[in-house]
Motif scaffolding. Structure first.
Motif, PDB file in Angstrom:
ATOM      1  N   ASN A  80       1.077  -1.270  -0.163  1.00 22.09           N
ATOM      2  CA  ASN A  80       0.269  -0.034   0.500  1.00 22.09           C
ATOM      3  C   ASN A  80       0.882   1.272   0.068  1.00 22.09           C
ATOM      4  O   ASN A  80       1.067   1.059   0.761  1.00 22.09           O
ATOM      5  N   ALA A  81       0.369   1.857  -0.961  1.00 23.12           N
ATOM      6  CA  ALA A  81       0.993   3.387  -1.275  1.00 23.12           C
ATOM      7  C   ALA A  81       0.460   4.092   0.209  1.00 23.12           C
ATOM      8  O   ALA A  81       1.449   5.148   0.847  1.00 23.12           O
ATOM      9  N   GLU A  82      -0.081   4.243   0.530  1.00 19.12           N
ATOM     10  CA  GLU A  82      -0.813   4.967   1.640  1.00 19.12           C
ATOM     11  C   GLU A  82      -0.305   6.605   1.523  1.00 19.12           C
ATOM     12  O   GLU A  82      -0.327   7.132   2.366  1.00 19.12           O
ATOM     13  N   TYR A  83      -1.018   7.248   0.099  1.00 14.55           N
ATOM     14  CA  TYR A  83      -0.726   7.859  -0.212  1.00 14.55           C
ATOM     15  C   TYR A  83      -1.610   9.170   0.129  1.00 14.55           C
ATOM     16  O   TYR A  83      -1.138  10.288   0.404  1.00 14.55           O
ATOM     17  N   LYS A  84      -2.187   9.207   1.449  1.00 11.56           N
ATOM     18  CA  LYS A  84      -3.228  10.159   1.792  1.00 11.56           C
ATOM     19  C   LYS A  84      -2.932  10.526   2.646  1.00 11.56           C
ATOM     20  O   LYS A  84      -3.400  10.952   3.588  1.00 11.56           O
ATOM     21  N   ASP A  85      -1.823   9.656   3.143  1.00 13.60           N
ATOM     22  CA  ASP A  85      -2.287   9.142   5.188  1.00 13.60           C
ATOM     23  C   ASP A  85      -0.609  10.007   4.925  1.00 13.60           C
ATOM     24  O   ASP A  85       0.411   9.099   4.724  1.00 13.60           O
TER      25      ASP A  85
END
Length: 362
Positions: A80-85
C-alpha cells in the motif's frame, strides 16, 4: 535490525509490461515480474490494487507469488502506497490496535520499494486476509467475505439507493468458501432484520460471535473509521462454532483524518456506531452493558497516550529517513514531522469524548 532500518524490496517489471500496466490502470489481468527480498528472487504476478487510489501518482500493488508459490507462508501480499495518509502510520497503528484489543487483524510492516532500479518509496506491506492468514493463527476457517461496498450494511435495503436488495449477499465478495457459505451469509442478513425483539438476544448468538463483534465495533469507534461500519471489513465464518466474526481492512482514514487526509474532528463518529446489526445488538441491555465494559477497559489500557506514544514515536523515527528518500512525498517532510503530535492530540480528545458519552450506553 536497527530502529531506522526497514526491509528493502527490489521489484523488476519488463519495460513493455510496465508501459502496458500504466496505460490501463483498471486492468485486472496480472503482469509478470520478479521481487527480490533479502537476495532471494521471487517470480510474481502483479496488479495495481485499490479503487480511487489507482488514480494517484504513487500506485499500490497486489503481488501474488508463483515461483515459489509461497513466501513466508503467504501466497499474496499487498503493498500500500498510503498516499493520502501523510503519516504513513494509520493503517499499521489501527491493525496493531485491533490486535491488542482481541480482534483478528492483518499484520502490517513498512518496507522501502525500488522499481526497476529506481526508488519507488515507502510502502506498507499488508497481509492478505485469506486461507493462509487463518492457517497461521490455527483458526478453523469456514469462509471469508470481503465487504466491497456500502451494501455490506447488514440491512435488507441497499445503502446506495435504499431500495430492497436484489440479493441478501449484495455488497460482499467471497474470498474463500462455498455456495453453502453464501447461504449462511444470506441467512445471517435475513435473521438480523426479521428476528422479533424478544427473540433477538438469544437467537443472534447462534449466528454472530457477539463479544468479538463488540470488540471490533469498539475498535472502529476508537480509531474513528467513518466508513468502517458498512465497508472496510472482512466477514469471517468460524467452521467449528458456525459463528460470524469481523476483521478490519483499509484503515488509512483514521486517527483524526479522513480518507483524503483532511481533518476529521474527534467527535465526528458517535459512540453507538452505525449499521443495522450494531443498532439491533445495542438495543439489548445485556449487550450494551458488555460493550460499555469493553470500552471502559480499552479507555484505561490500550487507548491512552502512555500506551500509544512509544509506538507512534518508534514508527516515526523508523520511517523518517525513508520518507526523505520517497520521490513522491519527500517534499512533505514538514507535514510528516507534525503527525505524531496530531495523532496523540486526537487520542486525548477522542478519549475524553468517549468517556463523556458512556452514559448513552446505560
Amino acid at each position: 535490525m536497527g530502529q531506522s532500518q526497514l526491509p528493502v524490496y527490489y521489484l523488476f517489471i519488463h519495460p513493455n509490461d510496465l508501459k502496458e500496466l500504466r496505460g490501463d490502470i483498471w486492468c485486472e489481468d496480472p503482469i509478470q515480474g520478479s521481487l527480490k527480498i533479502n537476495k532471494k528472487k521471487l517470480d510474481i504476478d502483479l496488479l495495481y490494487r485499490g479503487s480511487h487510489t489507482r488514480k494517484f501518482k504513487k500506485k499500490s500493488y497486489n503481488i501474488r507469488f508463483y515461483q515459489p508459490k509461497f513466501y513466508l507462508g503467504s501466497k499474496e501480499i499487498h503493498l500500500n502506497a498510503e498516499y493520502k495518509d501523510i503519516s504513513l502510520m494509520r493503517n499499521k497503528l489501527s491493525f496493531d490496535f485491533f490486535t491488542s484489543i482481541g480482534v483478528l487483524a492483518p499484520k502490517a510492516q513498512h518496507v522501502f520499494l525500488h522499481l526497476n532500479g529506481k526508488p519507488e518509496g515507502l510502502y506498507l506491506q499488508l497481509e492478505s486476509v485469506d486461507e493462509q492468514f487463518f492457517q497461521k493463527r490455527n483458526y478453523p476457517l469456514g469462509a471469508v467475505f470481503y465487504a466491497v461496498d456500502g451494501d455490506a450494511n447488514f440491512s435488507l435495503l441497499s445503502d446506495l439507493d435504499q431500495d430492497v436488495k436484489e440479493s441478501l449477499d449484495l455488497g460482499y465478495e467471497m474470498k474463500f468458501g462455498t455456495d453453502e457459505d453464501v447461504g449462511y451469509l444470506q441467512e445471517l442478513i435475513y435473521k438480523i432484520n426479521t428476528l422479533p425483539r424478544n427473540e433477538f438476544e438469544q437467537s443472534i448468538q447462534d449466528y454472530v460471535n457477539v463479544n468479538q463483534y463488540l470488540r471490533w465495533l469498539a475498535g472502529v469507534i476508537f480509531t474513528q473509521n467513518y466508513d468502517g461500519f458498512v465497508h472496510n471489513y472482512s466477514l469471517i465464518r468460524n467452521k467449528e462454532t458456525g459463528l460470524f466474526e469481523v476483521s478490519p481492512w483499509d484503515y488509512d482514514g483514521t486517527w483524526g483524518r479522513d480518507v483524503n487526509g483532511k481533518v476529521m474532528e474527534y467527535d465526528y463518529v458517535r459512540i453507538e456506531g452505525f449499521n443495522t446489526l450494531t443498532a439491533r445488538i445495542l438495543d439489548i441491555a445485556a449487550f450494551r452493558s458488555e460493550y460499555r465494559s469493553i470500552i471502559e477497559h480499552i479507555l484505561v489500557n490500550e487507548f491512552t497516550v502512555d500506551y500509544m506514544k512509544p509506538k507512534i514515536e518508534n514508527l516515526y523515527k523508523q520511517l523518517r529517513p525513508y520518507f526523505l528518500k520517497d520521490p513522491y512525498i519527500q517534499h512533505l517532510i514538514s507535514k510528516f514531522d507534525q503527525e505524531p503530535e496530531f495523532i496523540l492530540n486526537f487520542i486525548k480528545d477522542r478519549s475524553r469524548y468517549i468517556s463523556e458519552n458512556l452514559h448513552k450506553l446505560e
